[in-house]
Design an enzyme around this catalytic site. Structure first.
Site, PDB file in Angstrom:
ATOM      1  N   GLY C 251      43.875  33.766  38.299  1.00 49.54           N
ATOM      2  CA  GLY C 251      44.848  34.547  39.044  1.00 49.54           C
ATOM      3  C   GLY C 251      44.470  34.735  40.509  1.00 49.54           C
ATOM      4  O   GLY C 251      43.368  34.373  40.943  1.00 49.54           O
ATOM      5  N   HIS C 252      45.367  35.366  41.238  1.00 54.72           N
ATOM      6  CA  HIS C 252      45.139  35.550  42.670  1.00 54.72           C
ATOM      7  C   HIS C 252      43.974  36.500  42.942  1.00 54.72           C
ATOM      8  O   HIS C 252      43.767  37.469  42.239  1.00 54.72           O
ATOM      9  CB  HIS C 252      46.390  36.001  43.417  1.00 54.72           C
ATOM     10  CG  HIS C 252      47.082  37.216  42.888  1.00 54.72           C
ATOM     11  ND1 HIS C 252      48.209  37.719  43.466  1.00 54.72           N
ATOM     12  CD2 HIS C 252      46.819  38.010  41.838  1.00 54.72           C
ATOM     13  CE1 HIS C 252      48.603  38.775  42.797  1.00 54.72           C
ATOM     14  NE2 HIS C 252      47.785  38.971  41.807  1.00 54.72           N
ATOM     15  N   ASN C 253      43.226  36.147  43.975  1.00 60.29           N
ATOM     16  CA  ASN C 253      42.112  36.968  44.452  1.00 60.29           C
ATOM     17  C   ASN C 253      40.963  37.087  43.469  1.00 60.29           C
ATOM     18  O   ASN C 253      40.065  37.902  43.653  1.00 60.29           O
ATOM     19  CB  ASN C 253      42.594  38.363  44.871  1.00 60.29           C
ATOM     20  CG  ASN C 253      43.570  38.271  46.020  1.00 60.29           C
ATOM     21  OD1 ASN C 253      44.786  38.442  45.853  1.00 60.29           O
ATOM     22  ND2 ASN C 253      43.069  37.932  47.175  1.00 60.29           N
TER      23      ASN C 253
END
Lengths: 352, 352, 352
Positions: C251-253
């Site tokens: 996922g993001h980050n």
């Protein structure tokens, strides 16, 4: 991504609303220059940041941000020298700010058909459509106004793409797919592959040809490498405003109600009906032919084995433990039924 | 998908068999016109439908279908005015009907090499082969008679594709892949990427080059975005008639026996050996180096951690519950071993 | 894959080290001809094999291999007539042997830009770069020396690819991706699709544009159809030497520390921070915003719902059982909390 873009706070305020407030009596707040949207902890004086959860209000004193988007209830906590941009729903304001920002800093897909694309002569192209490098658009497809078909995308015969929808590079839409307006499909998405249907016969599997299609509503977003199968006879139907993360499997004839959202790695088996406003956590599985009411929320990695008729949060995950403890508990779990019987026997003995 | 196609029942009967029966003495049953295959509940008078599970026989009275495929045991239950197409195995008949229908209504891939495809000069193309737009076929590949290579597909050097096999758009076959006859691979499939093999050394991972290939038998179907890794030294082997759904991961050197089937999101770790005639439910995981006997059935979302030598159904899933109940039970589960000890202590006390 | 390649043992020894030893006094050991690397059980006299786990030392007597790589502790167990190649870490030696072998037998990507590729005029191409058939490389991308961009790959605007990195066919790198040196990305990988971020508002989801990018360190390998999302504001960061298997969702980050490895079908939700030297088993899920310390090992199919601050092995999987036993135990599990209360009540009664 856009190191040279900058904006003054009064421009943001003019576009998105909110009040500019200072806790130290400073004026000309709208003149402050913003070069970046960033989290509170890595912000500097040209960063605009936001606080949505009042629990973390202490960070408003520590951040170096030049401006922070906050709710009225916490605006007093903003450090002197930092401009508070006060709005009732800071998270929503932040979302709209990112959209405003992206519209000004992202490259826009060039209008027209790239010469390397293979587009059938009878395809209907709306105004302002962009067809990327090496895309394939087959006979009878209809591409709505201002839609974007990314590089290497495949748009099968007769597919309909609504106005303003965007396919990232390498999206596949098989024949029988109808996509609404303003959808966004990320790379590797496959819509309309065959559902998994076979009749068993003498130890073999006889294929059931999948004759249905896929209908996708307006404002749907579909994550990278997610698959939505075509229906067996009727269509698979994805409601308006549905948001699907990456690597999700949606089986044939599934129906998903409007504005439901699912995190990555979810699997929804064939003919399941998911209500509106549902959420499904990452890695969860919903078995086939089940129905989930509106407003059902499934926790990550849970397995839904029965229909759910009442809204609420549902979970079913083995709790993580250090391996040694888990092994002991897992071993005992296999005798749980026996434990219950033994407990019952003891209770009986104790009851005069 | 094909609104203009229609057929009379006697044509279906001539092609696929079965008896046409009416419960109201009507004649010329074979003249009835069929325009669609559909489910009982959304059928109209030009729809042919089917009933495979006798439990739902009541639907035979309610449906508006013009014809319904049924077993002899339930043919009396068919509503007057609806033609019964009687056959011993309605579901199998239905499967064959979908095939017959698709063969008459689906677009056929055009024979020949699309001018935009990049095909090495030494590739061997069988008769009637179709190579789609922007496909890449590399040196030494052998494409069997009447095979279809979809748009954007990649066929690596030396790959062998059997007679009549079809690659949907955007399938990737890496060098070292051998595909049998009459296979169907859906979009996004990757066959022959490197298996996951590394030797640990001083806190780092040293790559083990994957020198094996992938052998896939006849009549195999592989779902969208499913991956089958190449073997480390020997080949990964998929038996004849195997059916894999979407987003499945098959590790290196896995062996899958003939006519086994797996639903979406399954993961089979490296060197696992799955028998023939097995089924694996969606989201299940089989750990590496395990062996599953023929006829083993794994329930959806279960995790196989030991080899299984006896056929049968196996399960292991945490039951879903409302979140509050789950939390309480999950917390207690972490003390399960202690509970067992306490129960044992009580039992000891009670035994004179 | 390379039936005609052969090598004499002294050449291997010269390249990779180790001692050649015979248990039957044979000489000219280095002259023995090797045509294949293979497992002990399918080896013949021209096969070089290896034994890494001393537990299986009995196989050293049964194998027909011409040479076997062994540790000093087991070299005496090698059958007469088979050459022992003695080295302290046979598995590591084997890994390096596969690399040496692959370098001599695998086709090398041709240097230069294939005429069918679509490469923007301002792209910076290093020396010895290979751009495959029908690849797309957009404006401002920088491709390091000797990097390989496979057929149908998409390299977005401004993407940076480090020296010697290789993209298999059909890899997608969206704008904002920075890839280190010597990386290997397999087919279907998508780097830099939007993270899953939405603000809820009045029953709908307002998109949070994902303005960050993805940074990937040196020596990273990423498996087929794996996805790594771009960051919302800051970048998603994958450390050096990280190895990701197929069909993984990052996922993001997310941040992944150096030399961590994850097996297939893993899902790491947004903003999770995974330490260095961690391993995550196949199908495991890590929830968002959690932190895992260095040296944490998660068993396959386990779900991480809390941060983990101590290194070690962690597990949480429902044990598999025959279906009937599982059903009984699962049903009881839903009353586990009640069982505990009843046990407590009994204990109270028994205590005077």
């Amino acid at each position: 991504m856009s190191p040279v873009f900058s904006v003054r706070l009064h421009e943001l305020q003019a576009a998105l609303g909110g009040d500019l407030v200072s806790n130290d009596g400073a004026d000309a707040l709208g003149e402050r220059l913003i070069r970046r949207i960033g989290p509170l902890d890595s912000a500097d004086g040209t960063t605009i940041s936001f606080l949505s959860n009042p629990r973390y209000r202490a960070q408003l004193q520590d951040t170096a941000a030049g401006c922070v988007i906050v709710a009225p209830a916490v605006q007093d906590g903003v450090r002197a020298g930092c401009v508070a941009l006060v709005t009732p729903d800071p998270y929503l304001y932040f979302a709209r700010l990112t959209q405003w920002w992206a519209a000004r800093t992202r490259a826009v897909a060039p209008v027209g058909v790239h010469p390397s694309a293979v587009v059938a002569p009878d395809v209907v192209l709306g105004e302002g459509v962009s067809i990327g490098s090496l895309a394939v658009v087959e006979s009878g497809a209809v591409i709505g106004h201002h839609a974007v078909v990314g590089a290497h995308a495949f748009v099968g015969a007769g597919v309909v793409i609504g106005e303003g929808s965007r396919l990232a590079p390498r999206v596949t839409l098989m024949p029988g797919t109808r996509l609404g307006a303003r959808c966004l499909l990320h790379s590797g998405v496959v819509i309309g592959a065959d559902g998994f249907g076979f009749a068993p016969t003498q130890g073999r599997w006889e294929k059931i040809e999948q004759l249905g299609g896929v209908q996708i509503g307006d404002d749907v977003e579909i994550g990278a490498n997610t698959c939505i199968d075509r229906g067996a006879l009727d269509d698979t139907v994805i409601g308006a405003g549905v948001k699907l993360d990456n690597l999700i499997q949606i089986g044939h004839n599934v129906q998903i109600g409007d504005h439901s959202a699912m995190a990555g790695c979810v699997g929804i088996a064939g003919s399941a009906r998911i209500g509106s406003g549902c959420t499904v956590g990452g890695g969860a599985i919903v078995l086939g032919h089940l129905a989930l009411a509106d407003g059902v929320h499934i926790s990550a990695a849970s397995v839904v084995m029965r229909s759910i008729s009442k809204p609420g949060q549902y979970s079913g995950v083995f709790p993580l433990d250090d391996n040694a403890s888990w092994e002991k508990n897992a071993a005992t779990l296999r005798q749980l039924h026996t434990l219950r019987d033994r407990l019952r026997a003891l209770e009986k003995k104790m009851t005069p």
